[in-house]
Enzyme design. Sequence first.
Site, PDB file in Angstrom:
ATOM      1  N   HIS A   1       0.851  -1.191   0.000  1.00 45.66           N
ATOM      2  CA  HIS A   1       0.000   0.000   0.000  1.00 45.66           C
ATOM      3  C   HIS A   1       0.883   1.235   0.000  1.00 45.66           C
ATOM      4  O   HIS A   1       1.931   1.236   0.634  1.00 45.66           O
ATOM      5  CB  HIS A   1      -0.911   0.012   1.235  1.00 45.66           C
TER       6      HIS A   1
ATOM      7  N   ASP B   1      -7.951  -5.364  -0.097  1.00 45.95           N
ATOM      8  CA  ASP B   1      -8.469  -6.016  -1.300  1.00 45.95           C
ATOM      9  C   ASP B   1      -8.148  -7.490  -1.367  1.00 45.95           C
ATOM     10  O   ASP B   1      -8.798  -8.250  -2.082  1.00 45.95           O
ATOM     11  CB  ASP B   1      -7.922  -5.316  -2.550  1.00 45.95           C
TER      12      ASP B   1
HETATM   13  N1  ACO Z   1       4.478  -7.387  -5.001  1.00 42.46           N
HETATM   14  C1  ACO Z   1       5.842  -7.395  -5.096  1.00 42.46           C
HETATM   15  N2  ACO Z   1       6.608  -6.323  -4.874  1.00 42.46           N
HETATM   16  C2  ACO Z   1       5.978  -5.176  -4.555  1.00 42.46           C
HETATM   17  C3  ACO Z   1       4.592  -5.085  -4.426  1.00 42.46           C
HETATM   18  C4  ACO Z   1       3.833  -6.249  -4.640  1.00 42.46           C
HETATM   19  N3  ACO Z   1       2.498  -6.222  -4.530  1.00 42.46           N
HETATM   20  N4  ACO Z   1       4.249  -3.831  -4.090  1.00 42.46           N
HETATM   21  C5  ACO Z   1       5.374  -3.117  -4.014  1.00 42.46           C
HETATM   22  N5  ACO Z   1       6.434  -3.951  -4.295  1.00 42.46           N
HETATM   23  C6  ACO Z   1       7.848  -3.573  -4.236  1.00 42.46           C
HETATM   24  C7  ACO Z   1       8.237  -2.748  -5.448  1.00 42.46           C
HETATM   25  O1  ACO Z   1       8.736  -3.547  -6.493  1.00 42.46           O
HETATM   26  C8  ACO Z   1       9.296  -1.818  -4.894  1.00 42.46           C
HETATM   27  O2  ACO Z   1      10.498  -2.544  -4.807  1.00 42.46           O
HETATM   28  P1  ACO Z   1      11.923  -1.748  -4.955  1.00 42.46           P
HETATM   29  O3  ACO Z   1      11.978  -0.790  -3.821  1.00 42.46           O
HETATM   30  O4  ACO Z   1      12.933  -2.843  -4.851  1.00 42.46           O
HETATM   31  O5  ACO Z   1      11.878  -1.088  -6.307  1.00 42.46           O
HETATM   32  C9  ACO Z   1       8.818  -1.557  -3.448  1.00 42.46           C
HETATM   33  O6  ACO Z   1       8.009  -2.710  -3.108  1.00 42.46           O
HETATM   34  C10 ACO Z   1       7.982  -0.305  -3.292  1.00 42.46           C
HETATM   35  O7  ACO Z   1       6.950  -0.339  -4.279  1.00 42.46           O
HETATM   36  P2  ACO Z   1       6.315   0.964  -4.952  1.00 42.46           P
HETATM   37  O8  ACO Z   1       5.640   0.573  -6.210  1.00 42.46           O
HETATM   38  O9  ACO Z   1       7.353   2.059  -5.016  1.00 42.46           O
HETATM   39  O10 ACO Z   1       5.272   1.389  -3.859  1.00 42.46           O
HETATM   40  P3  ACO Z   1       4.021   2.308  -4.109  1.00 42.46           P
HETATM   41  O11 ACO Z   1       3.713   2.926  -2.807  1.00 42.46           O
HETATM   42  O12 ACO Z   1       4.219   3.222  -5.265  1.00 42.46           O
HETATM   43  O13 ACO Z   1       2.882   1.276  -4.560  1.00 42.46           O
HETATM   44  C11 ACO Z   1       1.005  -0.146  -4.583  1.00 42.46           C
HETATM   45  C12 ACO Z   1       1.827   0.867  -3.770  1.00 42.46           C
HETATM   46  C13 ACO Z   1       0.598   0.465  -5.927  1.00 42.46           C
HETATM   47  C14 ACO Z   1      -0.272  -0.451  -3.810  1.00 42.46           C
HETATM   48  C15 ACO Z   1       1.864  -1.419  -4.777  1.00 42.46           C
HETATM   49  O14 ACO Z   1       2.202  -1.986  -3.526  1.00 42.46           O
HETATM   50  C16 ACO Z   1       1.157  -2.460  -5.652  1.00 42.46           C
HETATM   51  O15 ACO Z   1       1.237  -2.372  -6.889  1.00 42.46           O
HETATM   52  N6  ACO Z   1       0.426  -3.445  -5.027  1.00 42.46           N
HETATM   53  C17 ACO Z   1      -0.327  -4.401  -5.769  1.00 42.46           C
HETATM   54  C18 ACO Z   1      -1.640  -3.797  -6.192  1.00 42.46           C
HETATM   55  C19 ACO Z   1      -2.615  -3.639  -5.054  1.00 42.46           C
HETATM   56  O16 ACO Z   1      -2.843  -4.546  -4.263  1.00 42.46           O
HETATM   57  N7  ACO Z   1      -3.227  -2.435  -4.984  1.00 42.46           N
HETATM   58  C20 ACO Z   1      -4.262  -2.161  -3.986  1.00 42.46           C
HETATM   59  C21 ACO Z   1      -3.894  -1.004  -3.153  1.00 42.46           C
HETATM   60  S1  ACO Z   1      -5.085  -0.841  -1.867  1.00 42.46           S
HETATM   61  C22 ACO Z   1      -6.411  -0.034  -2.521  1.00 42.46           C
HETATM   62  O17 ACO Z   1      -6.422   0.578  -3.557  1.00 42.46           O
HETATM   63  C23 ACO Z   1      -7.649  -0.138  -1.692  1.00 42.46           C
END
Ligand code: ACO
Length: 431
Positions: free
Chosen positions: A308, A366
Amino acid sequence: MAQTTKTATLTFENKQVELPIHSPTAGPDVLDIRKLYAQGGVFTYDPGYTSTASCDSAITFIDGDEGILLHRGYPIDQLAEKSHFLEVCYLLLYGELPTADVLEDFESRVTKHTMIHEQMHMFFRGFRRDAHPMATMVGVVGAMSAFYHDSTDVSDPWQREVASIRLLAKMPTIAAMAYKYSVGQPSVYPRNDLDYASNFLRMCFAVPAEDYEVDPILSRAMDRILTLHADHEQNASTSTVRLASSSGANPFACIAAGIACLWGPAHGGANQAALEMLREIGTVDQIPEFIRRAKDKDDPFRLMGFGHRVYKNFDPRAKVMKQSADEVLDLLGIENNETLKVAKELEKIALEDPYFVEKKLYPNVDFYSGIILDAMGFPTSMFTPIFAVARTVGWVSQWKEMIADPAMKIGRPRQLYTGPTYRDYVDVENR
Ligand code: ACO
């Protein structure tokens, strides 16, 4: 009320700019950069708004490090446990918990606006049957401005109030109709003797040949899903609604913009994506391969339903949702289907795996809501529309707050330009 007692001095290229610092009632201080361009000739750069407060708001507070979510000061776990969706709607919209009489009046107003203009049924028929219900919802909600012009004047507080109630009341009907249309069944009209969640379940699952008896546990679980998704501060879809309405556009068009934004898999589309991922994983023995892919920097795959932007400890909504999932699965006698086994094992592995622990990637709301909705009999394509039904009150509350603010301005971000500089046009024969 934010207080301004401190300032920060920004020094660069022999210039000094004093920036006021506002202290909120909770959360980190905020540097006010509104005069920065006028006084310093520079912009700030923050794609993704990771360090930018785009507005002031008194509706929802999140502390992502502590896993705290408050609506008008009340913690989400208490609201999910002791309140119910329409009471939370009142709280979000008007700022205080209602007295019994006020709540009754509010519930009655919402209930009596659940039918949609009969002409809108024709509008549904213009869509292909295989359209995603979110596609239909974006279109139909946008089209509400064509059916309810008498509540599109945003400068009139009364019209804003009427539009708010209409959106809140009609959204479940529209989502259920989008679903019924996609499965080729006649739409089911709302009933005034049912509560909000039960009405929605019945509109989705009853058919003219057989009514749908709403189980109170399922109704409670649906009410909780709605409550837990009701508002979430300045998330992508809410910010979309605010930006769209900052131009003075009508509320129905702006909420349609919010629905469009919510649809993406990084936001509301994650509940659909999470369950589809569990199905794609298929069996427990496949999990290590998917975990490997999630960690691989060269593979775009991510574990959907994990992580998140704001919660870096745990998602307080996920805790309640997990408990609801257990209740629903217990009621429906679903113990050991393969998808559930995969979900439980994946949750366990990810919570222990150093990659996920170090990056603070926890199951989000979710991850569990998809499991509940699947058990209730909803197809994955309905997961995000249900999120949209729930979030409507958040969008509407934030929209109302913004429009009523005398300091409101059109939202107009600037940019860090990286394109070509000035060049003269070249005639086609000379290129
Ligand atoms: N699976 C694997 N790795 C992940 C995931 C994941 N679900 N989420 C983040 N990471 C990793 C990224 O690759 C990144 O790694 P790095 O630092 O080595 O490059 C690090 O964790 C940080 O990720 P970001 O994308 O920079 O974090 P951000 O805050 O931008 O993204 C998000 C948050 C979009 C929710 C992300 O965690 C994601 O895509 N999750 C999956 C989709 C999801 O479940 N979304 C629902 C959100 S809740 C809602 O809307 C109610």
